[in-house]
Design an enzyme around this catalytic site. Structure first.
Site, PDB file in Angstrom:
ATOM      1  N   ARG A   1     103.582  63.555  71.157  1.00  0.00           N
ATOM      2  CA  ARG A   1     103.685  63.747  69.711  1.00  0.00           C
ATOM      3  C   ARG A   1     103.988  62.410  69.016  1.00  0.00           C
ATOM      4  NH1 ARG A   1     103.790  67.754  65.771  1.00  0.00           N
ATOM      5  NH2 ARG A   1     103.583  69.528  67.159  1.00  0.00           N
TER       6      ARG A   1
ATOM      7  N   GLU B   1     110.351  71.364  60.741  1.00  0.00           N
ATOM      8  CA  GLU B   1     110.652  70.008  61.188  1.00  0.00           C
ATOM      9  C   GLU B   1     110.342  68.899  60.185  1.00  0.00           C
ATOM     10  OE1 GLU B   1     108.360  70.988  64.847  1.00  0.00           O
ATOM     11  OE2 GLU B   1     109.790  69.606  65.759  1.00  0.00           O
TER      12      GLU B   1
HETATM   13  N1  MTE Z   1     116.974  75.310  60.811  1.00  0.00           N
HETATM   14  C1  MTE Z   1     118.173  75.795  61.188  1.00  0.00           C
HETATM   15  N2  MTE Z   1     119.003  76.272  60.238  1.00  0.00           N
HETATM   16  N3  MTE Z   1     118.558  75.818  62.500  1.00  0.00           N
HETATM   17  C2  MTE Z   1     117.747  75.319  63.490  1.00  0.00           C
HETATM   18  O1  MTE Z   1     118.120  75.342  64.659  1.00  0.00           O
HETATM   19  N4  MTE Z   1     115.599  74.240  64.036  1.00  0.00           N
HETATM   20  C3  MTE Z   1     114.509  73.402  63.525  1.00  0.00           C
HETATM   21  C4  MTE Z   1     113.889  74.036  62.289  1.00  0.00           C
HETATM   22  N5  MTE Z   1     114.914  74.382  61.339  1.00  0.00           N
HETATM   23  C5  MTE Z   1     116.471  74.781  63.111  1.00  0.00           C
HETATM   24  C6  MTE Z   1     116.119  74.829  61.742  1.00  0.00           C
HETATM   25  C7  MTE Z   1     113.462  73.183  64.501  1.00  0.00           C
HETATM   26  S1  MTE Z   1     113.662  71.945  65.626  1.00  0.00           S
HETATM   27  C8  MTE Z   1     112.311  73.912  64.508  1.00  0.00           C
HETATM   28  S2  MTE Z   1     111.078  73.593  65.597  1.00  0.00           S
HETATM   29  C9  MTE Z   1     112.095  75.008  63.561  1.00  0.00           C
HETATM   30  O2  MTE Z   1     113.207  75.218  62.701  1.00  0.00           O
HETATM   31  C10 MTE Z   1     111.839  76.278  64.356  1.00  0.00           C
HETATM   32  O3  MTE Z   1     111.684  77.382  63.577  1.00  0.00           O
HETATM   33  P1  MTE Z   1     110.300  77.787  62.857  1.00  0.00           P
HETATM   34  O4  MTE Z   1     109.205  77.531  63.819  1.00  0.00           O
HETATM   35  O5  MTE Z   1     110.497  79.216  62.569  1.00  0.00           O
HETATM   36  O6  MTE Z   1     110.221  76.921  61.644  1.00  0.00           O
HETATM   37  N1  LUZ Z   2     107.573  71.766  71.694  1.00  0.00           N
HETATM   38  C1  LUZ Z   2     106.500  71.773  72.483  1.00  0.00           C
HETATM   39  C2  LUZ Z   2     107.547  71.222  70.476  1.00  0.00           C
HETATM   40  O1  LUZ Z   2     106.577  72.275  73.604  1.00  0.00           O
HETATM   41  N2  LUZ Z   2     105.355  71.230  72.036  1.00  0.00           N
HETATM   42  C3  LUZ Z   2     105.234  70.659  70.824  1.00  0.00           C
HETATM   43  O2  LUZ Z   2     104.173  70.183  70.437  1.00  0.00           O
HETATM   44  C4  LUZ Z   2     106.378  70.640  70.002  1.00  0.00           C
HETATM   45  N3  LUZ Z   2     106.345  70.058  68.806  1.00  0.00           N
HETATM   46  C5  LUZ Z   2     107.437  70.032  68.057  1.00  0.00           C
HETATM   47  C6  LUZ Z   2     108.594  70.605  68.536  1.00  0.00           C
HETATM   48  N4  LUZ Z   2     108.640  71.203  69.733  1.00  0.00           N
HETATM   49 MO1  MOS Z   3     111.956  72.225  67.350  1.00  0.00          MO
HETATM   50  S1  MOS Z   3     112.270  70.316  68.117  1.00  0.00           S
HETATM   51  O1  MOS Z   3     110.339  72.275  67.882  1.00  0.00           O
HETATM   52  O2  MOS Z   3     112.755  73.150  68.483  1.00  0.00           O
END
Ligand code: MTE
Ligand code: LUZ
Ligand code: MOS
Length: 750
Positions: A304, A704
């Protein structure tokens, strides 16, 4: 009436694993971990620990009935070390006792003697010694070697970004219950219930259908529970299966900080070339990633990084090399942004340095090179529905940036010991798992005879509001009040083979699956409705819980419709599967269309530095964020605000430090500072709305990308320091802590 997670949190009524009533006979597990970074195990003496009253068992690698392997990527990742330890904090044994206090005391009494071996803690040294997780990967576009000749300005440098601790509020935890017939039910605070199930089955040498994993919600994950919740759950499962008693494992904050991985530190070399107008013609970058001791998710994260090497800019000639270096630190892991932020930091450093050489504001170069529709990313995919320019322009217009810059210039002219600066940070983030096969999800929807609805899917709630979004999808799809919809816990017996909730696609994938399942139920309901209303199913629609014939309301409401469907034996449950269409990637050519779409945005970050003390405040963040049609506008706003603050923390305050033996020094929240409400800036967010055919109901992933706005904080600080000390040549090493700011303010350029 079903309350959402936010309401439950506000009332203190939401429950987490540690809130579950503890059953009689519950045992507690505590790992015994390596106290050295690298060595061979010579002997393990359990006698003193076993003699502790209340200790029930101590399990070693040899007690594992199946495979001692918890890795996703490589067979090298063991649950418990056998001969060799490769980082401080690596589990070697598991003490099981009647209380967690006894388990910890006994764990301290296990004596392990080692034959110590040399250890390496930074990526460049590991690289020099040939310690790699995998061979390097290279993305290239155009011809960099040719392009240097056309450049008027070429600068080179390096950029270092540090680790970051997740600091989820809920530390790692799992409880495993033995069931009849060799079964197990496991409650785990994981983003990957499917992986926890698969790994436990592998460790115990049993079929996956013997293991049920259930997740109600997490107290935050941020990537730290994508891969690294698995080991703890597997230890609890191993103990529960062997002792036939329920077993709980829960790390305290210090243990969690010491024993789990962080965001990967990166050390990168860059070279950038521009023409006189500020157009970037060539960019060459080499990323050295500090993976820690084993692969974990490092290679996916590294990939990534390559995908985001160009951020939201079009650069015609790029060569990006990425090398994952094996060190003797706790394996680093997923963290919001997943390698993308590290790539963007390196490119912004290159742009900053070029701007300094050209004596222009970095914003001039940023603006000049923003991606336009159809221009290719360094992996060949052309930008589609590109919104880089629009986000930038809207930010500029709506937040009056020229006026604000003027105010800052005036302020700086009138203040000798305080300096302000404004930096812009455009972002572009690819949405989809880069491992194409993970881009699938399924959902199971029940409509009960009373008209209430239950949705099961593979999305894990961790504070990001995914359950609220899924609820919204089901309510809209069925045209019923949201209060009728309950989203169930995430459970491997109801949903098989689920992907982790990660890569920001939790709502995209599971929302689509939920929509498909609801549509299937709706088809049956329309046949029933047509019979009741005296028409054809094609003439039927449901609007706000009322059956309509040719758009006109009839006397039949949702409750009546559902009970008629039940009495006429029409299915009121459906399961559906969704796979993101049109995504692929060919690793032999490093070309493809890895992402369903991209999310864009732009932030303006303003800081004020106290030039006597080196202390600073991020005074304002203004953002235009590419939003689609939101499923939950307040949730999305919260995700942007939270992401920015987390990104600012990574770039400014949060400093992970180890001693010379690889021991984590910053293992408490007094030593490791994260942004609190007092240091959080004023944040104004405007969403750039529009359609997004690539995601459920035209919404857009949001989890993210906003973290990367925080990178603007670093460069705003650098600008403010230079307003005070113009001779200072920034070295681009994040985080920019107050200590570093103070040193930079008074560093002499000669
Ligand atoms: N927001 C909160 N409040 N807590 C979390 O742990 N994780 C983040 C983001 N926002 C997170 C968060 C991460 S790393 C990801 S990948 C996404 O939420 C995952 O949730 P989604 O795919 O439903 O957006
Ligand atoms: N996890 C994963 C991830 O397994 N593949 C991905 O591309 C990715 N990208 C963002 C966060 N987690
Ligand atoms: Mo988020 S780093 O894809 O859990």
């Amino acid at each position: 009436m079903h309350a959402n997670d936010t309401d439950l949190h506000a009332q203190g009524a939401s429950t987490f694993i540690d809130d579950m009533p503890e059953p009689a006979g519950l045992l507690h597990a505590c790992p015994v971990v390596s106290g050295i970074a690298h060595g061979l195990i010579e002997s393990i003496d359990l006698n003193d620990a076993l003699a502790c009253p209340g200790v029930v068992a101590i399990l070693l690698a040899r007690d594992i009935p199946g495979c001692n392997n918890i890795g996703n990527v490589e067979a090298e990742e063991v649950l418990l070390a056998e001969q060799e330890v490769t980082y401080q904090g690596q589990p070697v044994a598991v003490v099981v006792a009647e209380s967690d206090v006894i388990a910890r005391q006994a764990a301290d009494l296990v004596r392990i003697s080692y034959n110590e071996l040399p250890a390496v803690f930074d990526a460049r040294t590991a690289h020099a010694q040939g310690l790699h997780i995998a061979p390097p990967r290279i993305f290239s576009l155009g011809d960099v070697d040719q392009a240097w000749r056309d450049c008027d300005v070429i600068v080179e440098g390096s950029a270092v970004s540090g680790a970051q601790e997740h600091v989820y509020l809920e530390t790692q935890v799992a409880v495993a219950y033995p069931l009849e017939n060799n079964g197990l039910k496991v409650f785990s605070a994981t983003q990957s219930p499917g992986m926890v199930q698969r790994v436990i089955a592998r460790v115990l040498d049993c079929a996956m259908n013997r293991v049920e994993v259930d997740v109600l919600r997490l107290g935050g994950g941020f990537g730290g529970k994508e891969e690294q919740a698995t080991g703890w759950a597997a230890m609890a499962a191993l103990a529960a299966s062997r002792l036939q008693k329920p077993v709980k494992i829960r790390l305290n904050r210090g243990e969690d900080m010491r024993w789990t991985g962080k965001r990967h530190p990166y050390d990168s070399d860059f070279k950038i070339g521009l023409d006189q107008s500020g157009r970037i013609l060539a960019y060459e970058v080499c990323f050295y990633q500090n993976a820690g001791a084993v692969a974990d998710l490092s290679l996916a994260i590294l990939e990534r990084t390559l995908f985001h090497a160009g951020n939201s800019y079009f650069i015609p000639n790029v060569r990006a090399t990425a090398i994952s270096c094996r060190t003797h630190l706790t394996p680093n892991t997923a963290f919001r942004g997943f390698g993308g932020p590290q790539a963007m930091f390196a490119l912004e450093a290159a742009i900053f340095k070029a701007a300094a050489a050209m004596n222009v504001d970095p914003a001039h170069i940023q603006r000049r090179n923003l991606l336009q529709e159809g221009q290719p990313f360094p992996y060949g995919m052309p930008a589609e529905n590109c919104r880089a320019q629009r986000c930038w322009q809207q930010l500029h217009d709506r937040f009056g940036l020229p006026r604000r810059q003027q105010a800052i210039d005036n302020f700086n002219a009138g203040h000798s010991l305080e300096k302000k600066a404004l930096a812009l940070m455009p972002i572009c983030f690819g949405i989809s798992f880069t491992a194409t096969f993970l881009n699938q999800a399924s959902a199971l929807v029940h409509v009960y005879a009373d008209g209430s609805v239950s949705v099961s899917c593979g999305a894990v709630e961790m504070g990001q509001g995914v359950k609220e979004k899924i609820r919204q999808v089901a309510a809209r799809a069925l045209a019923i009040d949201k209060a009728r919809v309950k989203v169930e816990s995430t459970n491997t017996a109801r949903i098989a083979n689920m992907s982790p909730t990660a890569a920001s696609v939790g709502a995209d994938l599971n929302g689509q699956a939920t929509l498909l399942a609801c549509q299937r139920i709706l088809q049956g309901l329309k046949t029933v409705a047509a019979r009741l209303a005296g028409g054809e199913p094609e003439q039927i629609s449901i609007e706000q819980e009322i059956v309509c014939l040719d758009g006109r309301p009839t006397a039949t409401g949702w409750n009546k419709l559902v009970s008629e469907a039940y009495l006429s034996r029409t299915p009121l449950s459906a399961h559906a599967h969704y796979a993101t269409p049109k995504v692929f990637f060919d690793r032999s050519t490093e070309r493809g269309r890895p992402f369903a779409y991209h999310v864009y945005g732009c932030a303006a970050v303003e800081v004020t530095v106290d030039c006597l003390r080196g202390t600073y405040r991020v005074t304002d963040v203004s953002i235009v964020h590419d939003g689609g049609r939101s499923l939950a506008p307040e949730v999305d706003r919260g995700q942007v605000e939270g992401g920015v603050v987390q990104g600012l923390g990574w770039m400014t305050l949060e400093e992970v430090l180890h001693d010379g033996q690889g021991r984590l020094l910053t293992d408490s929240l007094t030593a490791y500072k994260i942004p609190d409400i007092h240091s959080a800036p004023d944040i104004s967010v405007e969403f750039l709305d529009g359609d997004n055919p690539a995601a459920v109901m035209h919404s857009k992933a949001v989890g993210e990308p906003p973290l990367m706005y925080g990178i603007g904080g670093y460069f705003a600080l650098v600008k403010a320091i230079r307003a005070f000390n113009p001779d200072w040549q920034p070295g681009f090493s994040a985080p920019m802590t107050p200590e570093k700011v103070l040193l930079a303010l008074y560093e002499c350029g000669c």
